[in-house]
Scaffold this motif. Structure first.
Motif, PDB file in Angstrom:
ATOM      1  N   SER A  97       0.823  -1.214   0.000  1.00  0.00           N
ATOM      2  CA  SER A  97       0.000   0.000   0.000  1.00  0.00           C
ATOM      3  C   SER A  97       0.854   1.259   0.000  1.00  0.00           C
ATOM      4  CB  SER A  97      -0.942  -0.005   1.209  1.00  0.00           C
ATOM      5  OG  SER A  97      -0.222   0.040   2.425  1.00  0.00           O
ATOM      6  N   ILE A  98       2.023   1.212   0.660  1.00  0.00           N
ATOM      7  CA  ILE A  98       2.904   2.382   0.663  1.00  0.00           C
ATOM      8  C   ILE A  98       3.497   2.608  -0.719  1.00  0.00           C
ATOM      9  CG2 ILE A  98       5.128   3.219   1.510  1.00  0.00           C
ATOM     10  CD1 ILE A  98       4.395   2.103   4.231  1.00  0.00           C
ATOM     11  N   VAL A  99       3.973   1.536  -1.362  1.00  0.00           N
ATOM     12  CA  VAL A  99       4.565   1.671  -2.699  1.00  0.00           C
ATOM     13  C   VAL A  99       3.523   2.163  -3.699  1.00  0.00           C
ATOM     14  CG1 VAL A  99       5.598   0.406  -4.619  1.00  0.00           C
ATOM     15  CG2 VAL A  99       6.378  -0.024  -2.280  1.00  0.00           C
ATOM     16  N   VAL A 100       2.359   1.514  -3.720  1.00  0.00           N
ATOM     17  CA  VAL A 100       1.309   1.914  -4.666  1.00  0.00           C
ATOM     18  C   VAL A 100       0.783   3.303  -4.321  1.00  0.00           C
ATOM     19  CG1 VAL A 100      -0.974   1.330  -5.576  1.00  0.00           C
ATOM     20  CG2 VAL A 100       0.689  -0.481  -5.127  1.00  0.00           C
ATOM     21  N   GLY A 101       0.592   3.583  -3.033  1.00  0.00           N
ATOM     22  CA  GLY A 101       0.097   4.901  -2.629  1.00  0.00           C
ATOM     23  C   GLY A 101       1.053   6.015  -2.992  1.00  0.00           C
ATOM     24  N   LEU A 102       2.364   5.766  -2.809  1.00  0.00           N
ATOM     25  CA  LEU A 102       3.354   6.778  -3.179  1.00  0.00           C
ATOM     26  C   LEU A 102       3.378   6.989  -4.685  1.00  0.00           C
ATOM     27  CD1 LEU A 102       5.635   8.678  -2.347  1.00  0.00           C
ATOM     28  CD2 LEU A 102       7.209   6.728  -2.457  1.00  0.00           C
ATOM     29  N   ALA A 103       3.291   5.904  -5.449  1.00  0.00           N
ATOM     30  CA  ALA A 103       3.263   6.035  -6.910  1.00  0.00           C
ATOM     31  C   ALA A 103       2.047   6.836  -7.364  1.00  0.00           C
ATOM     32  CB  ALA A 103       3.263   4.652  -7.560  1.00  0.00           C
ATOM     33  N   LEU A 104       0.893   6.561  -6.778  1.00  0.00           N
ATOM     34  CA  LEU A 104      -0.313   7.317  -7.128  1.00  0.00           C
ATOM     35  C   LEU A 104      -0.178   8.786  -6.725  1.00  0.00           C
ATOM     36  CD1 LEU A 104      -3.076   4.766  -6.024  1.00  0.00           C
ATOM     37  CD2 LEU A 104      -2.502   5.428  -8.367  1.00  0.00           C
ATOM     38  N   ALA A 105       0.424   9.037  -5.558  1.00  0.00           N
ATOM     39  CA  ALA A 105       0.594  10.424  -5.112  1.00  0.00           C
ATOM     40  C   ALA A 105       1.500  11.194  -6.063  1.00  0.00           C
ATOM     41  CB  ALA A 105       1.170  10.443  -3.696  1.00  0.00           C
ATOM     42  N   LEU A 106       2.571  10.564  -6.528  1.00  0.00           N
ATOM     43  CA  LEU A 106       3.475  11.237  -7.461  1.00  0.00           C
ATOM     44  C   LEU A 106       2.794  11.509  -8.797  1.00  0.00           C
ATOM     45  CD1 LEU A 106       6.751   9.229  -6.741  1.00  0.00           C
ATOM     46  CD2 LEU A 106       6.225  11.571  -6.026  1.00  0.00           C
ATOM     47  N   LEU A 107       1.900  10.609  -9.199  1.00  0.00           N
ATOM     48  CA  LEU A 107       1.188  10.807 -10.460  1.00  0.00           C
ATOM     49  C   LEU A 107       0.103  11.873 -10.350  1.00  0.00           C
ATOM     50  CD1 LEU A 107       0.760   7.102 -11.647  1.00  0.00           C
ATOM     51  CD2 LEU A 107       2.222   8.838 -12.695  1.00  0.00           C
ATOM     52  N   LEU A 108      -0.530  11.964  -9.190  1.00  0.00           N
ATOM     53  CA  LEU A 108      -1.706  12.832  -9.045  1.00  0.00           C
ATOM     54  C   LEU A 108      -1.420  14.082  -8.238  1.00  0.00           C
ATOM     55  CD1 LEU A 108      -4.425  10.096  -8.348  1.00  0.00           C
ATOM     56  CD2 LEU A 108      -3.797  11.153 -10.530  1.00  0.00           C
ATOM     57  N   GLU A 109      -0.163  14.310  -7.845  1.00  0.00           N
ATOM     58  CA  GLU A 109       0.176  15.508  -7.097  1.00  0.00           C
ATOM     59  C   GLU A 109       0.246  16.696  -8.046  1.00  0.00           C
ATOM     60  OE1 GLU A 109       2.754  18.566  -5.283  1.00  0.00           O
ATOM     61  OE2 GLU A 109       3.356  17.266  -6.942  1.00  0.00           O
ATOM     62  N   TRP A 180      -5.146  -2.899  -2.519  1.00  0.00           N
ATOM     63  CA  TRP A 180      -6.037  -2.114  -3.380  1.00  0.00           C
ATOM     64  C   TRP A 180      -6.884  -1.150  -2.569  1.00  0.00           C
ATOM     65  CZ3 TRP A 180     -11.495  -2.281  -3.690  1.00  0.00           C
ATOM     66  CH2 TRP A 180     -12.047  -1.639  -4.805  1.00  0.00           C
ATOM     67  N   ARG A 181      -7.297  -1.581  -1.379  1.00  0.00           N
ATOM     68  CA  ARG A 181      -8.157  -0.726  -0.559  1.00  0.00           C
ATOM     69  C   ARG A 181      -7.359   0.263   0.287  1.00  0.00           C
ATOM     70  NH1 ARG A 181     -11.908  -1.059   4.119  1.00  0.00           N
ATOM     71  NH2 ARG A 181     -13.887  -0.159   3.412  1.00  0.00           N
ATOM     72  N   GLY A 182      -6.143  -0.095   0.699  1.00  0.00           N
ATOM     73  CA  GLY A 182      -5.371   0.785   1.572  1.00  0.00           C
ATOM     74  C   GLY A 182      -4.517   1.799   0.852  1.00  0.00           C
ATOM     75  N   ALA A 183      -4.103   1.505  -0.387  1.00  0.00           N
ATOM     76  CA  ALA A 183      -3.214   2.414  -1.115  1.00  0.00           C
ATOM     77  C   ALA A 183      -3.802   3.812  -1.310  1.00  0.00           C
ATOM     78  CB  ALA A 183      -2.834   1.796  -2.465  1.00  0.00           C
ATOM     79  N   PRO A 184      -5.096   3.968  -1.661  1.00  0.00           N
ATOM     80  CA  PRO A 184      -5.623   5.335  -1.817  1.00  0.00           C
ATOM     81  C   PRO A 184      -5.564   6.157  -0.540  1.00  0.00           C
ATOM     82  CG  PRO A 184      -7.061   3.742  -2.888  1.00  0.00           C
ATOM     83  CD  PRO A 184      -6.071   2.959  -2.094  1.00  0.00           C
ATOM     84  N   TYR A 185      -5.744   5.502   0.614  1.00  0.00           N
ATOM     85  CA  TYR A 185      -5.642   6.221   1.888  1.00  0.00           C
ATOM     86  C   TYR A 185      -4.220   6.751   2.081  1.00  0.00           C
ATOM     87  CZ  TYR A 185      -6.068   7.068   6.925  1.00  0.00           C
ATOM     88  OH  TYR A 185      -6.071   7.647   8.165  1.00  0.00           O
ATOM     89  N   ASP A 186      -3.231   5.891   1.830  1.00  0.00           N
ATOM     90  CA  ASP A 186      -1.842   6.332   1.934  1.00  0.00           C
ATOM     91  C   ASP A 186      -1.535   7.411   0.895  1.00  0.00           C
ATOM     92  OD1 ASP A 186      -1.613   4.441   3.907  1.00  0.00           O
ATOM     93  OD2 ASP A 186      -0.633   2.954   2.642  1.00  0.00           O
ATOM     94  N   MET A 187      -2.145   7.296  -0.282  1.00  0.00           N
ATOM     95  CA  MET A 187      -1.932   8.284  -1.340  1.00  0.00           C
ATOM     96  C   MET A 187      -2.304   9.689  -0.865  1.00  0.00           C
ATOM     97  SD  MET A 187      -4.097   8.777  -4.858  1.00  0.00           S
ATOM     98  CE  MET A 187      -5.486   9.372  -3.864  1.00  0.00           C
TER      99      MET A 187
END
Length: 303
Positions: A97-109, A180-187
């Protein structure tokens, strides 16, 4: 002269009374929530601590057994297996969740207008009811060759897989749902952390010839150390306390391959009526959570 000297203490007392009134008003506003929190959180917790040292016998009275419940839990092969599954799930879901959340944050920041819609869509799994999520993933994981995921795997010459129905893949399948469920929260936490990084540092690094990856590694990540500490702590606690997705997707099966501490405690307490042993198991899980939180906070302060 006397009046002049007496004025400051009078003003000080008035200021103190004013602060006390403000504090009293704040506590009065908080009182209903604190009362409910104590009634539904601390009172049951105190009762669970007491039950963990007793043999709970409804209508006959509890019998003191000391540490026997804890010995029974720690000596039980099923509990040790469930603890192992819990640790594997906690590690996998935390890292994933941290890896996926960080990747999503970098894409959507950023501040582009369309990003709010994309962020909302990505965040939906976190706020969707777990019963709905479990039903959706049961459809995706349908083990027949024409199942949703098996159909996709068939396009590349793989499958069909059993996923939730196989002891070899069920734990990893549940882990994927948790990620899948936790990554958006970390994002969302990472996006907030990225927004707090001083932009002039990016400009200075770019002027020195640093590329995007070097700016990310040497500028963004060091500035976000407190954010990483918070995310790791929350994700690890979330992984240790996993219950709903296991209960709805596999209920600990097949053959106990996805049994975790929370589901085992639930079965011991509400299905087998061994409330004392179940309380001891839940107290051990609480102790592990507290230790993890303290260690994570200590490491964060030293960083």
């Amino acid at each position: 002269m006397t009046a002049t000297l007496a004025a400051p203490p009078a003003r000080t007392q008035a200021a103190r009374r004013g602060r006390r009134r403000r504090h009293l008003g704040a506590w009065l506003w908080l009182a209903p929530a604190l009362l409910l929190f104590a009634l539904f959180k601390f009172v049951p917790m105190a009762r669970a601590i007491s039950m963990s040292f007793h043999e709970v016998r409804p209508y006959l009275g509890d019998r003191w057994v000391g540490l026997d419940n804890y010995r029974a839990v720690l000596g039980d092969d099923a509990f040790r297996a469930a603890a192992g599954h819990t640790i594997v799930l906690a590690l996998g879901e935390t890292i994933g969740s941290i890896v996926v959340g960080l990747a999503l944050a970098l894409l959507l920041e950023g501040t582009a207008r369309h990003l709010w819609f994309v962020r909302t869509a990505v965040f939906l799994p976190t706020v969707t009811a777990m019963a709905v999520v479990a039903a959706l993933w049961r459809i995706i994981y349908h083990p027949a060759p024409d199942g949703a995921l098996n159909s996709v795997l068939g396009w590349i010459g793989l499958g069909p897989g059993q996923f939730l129905d196989s002891p070899h893949t069920s734990l990893w399948s549940v882990m994927a749902v948790g990620i899948w469920r936790g990554a958006p929260y970390d994002m969302m936490i990472f996006i907030a952390g990225l927004a707090g990084v001083d932009r002039t540092l990016y400009e200075a690094a770019a002027a020195d010839g640093a590329g995007p990856l070097r700016r990310l590694w040497h500028v963004a990540f060091p500035a976000m150390r407190p954010v990483f500490g918070i995310v790791v702590t929350l994700a690890a606690i979330r992984g240790l306390r996993v219950f709903t997705e296991i209960y709805l997707l596999t209920n600990g099966g097949p053959n106990g391959s996805t049994e975790v501490v929370m589901t085992l405690v639930y079965k011991l307490g509400l299905e087998r009526n061994e409330l004392g042993i179940a309380s001891a198991g839940s107290m051990l899980l609480l102790l592990a959570t507290v230790v993890l939180t303290v260690v994570a906070q200590s490491l964060r302060r030293r960083a």
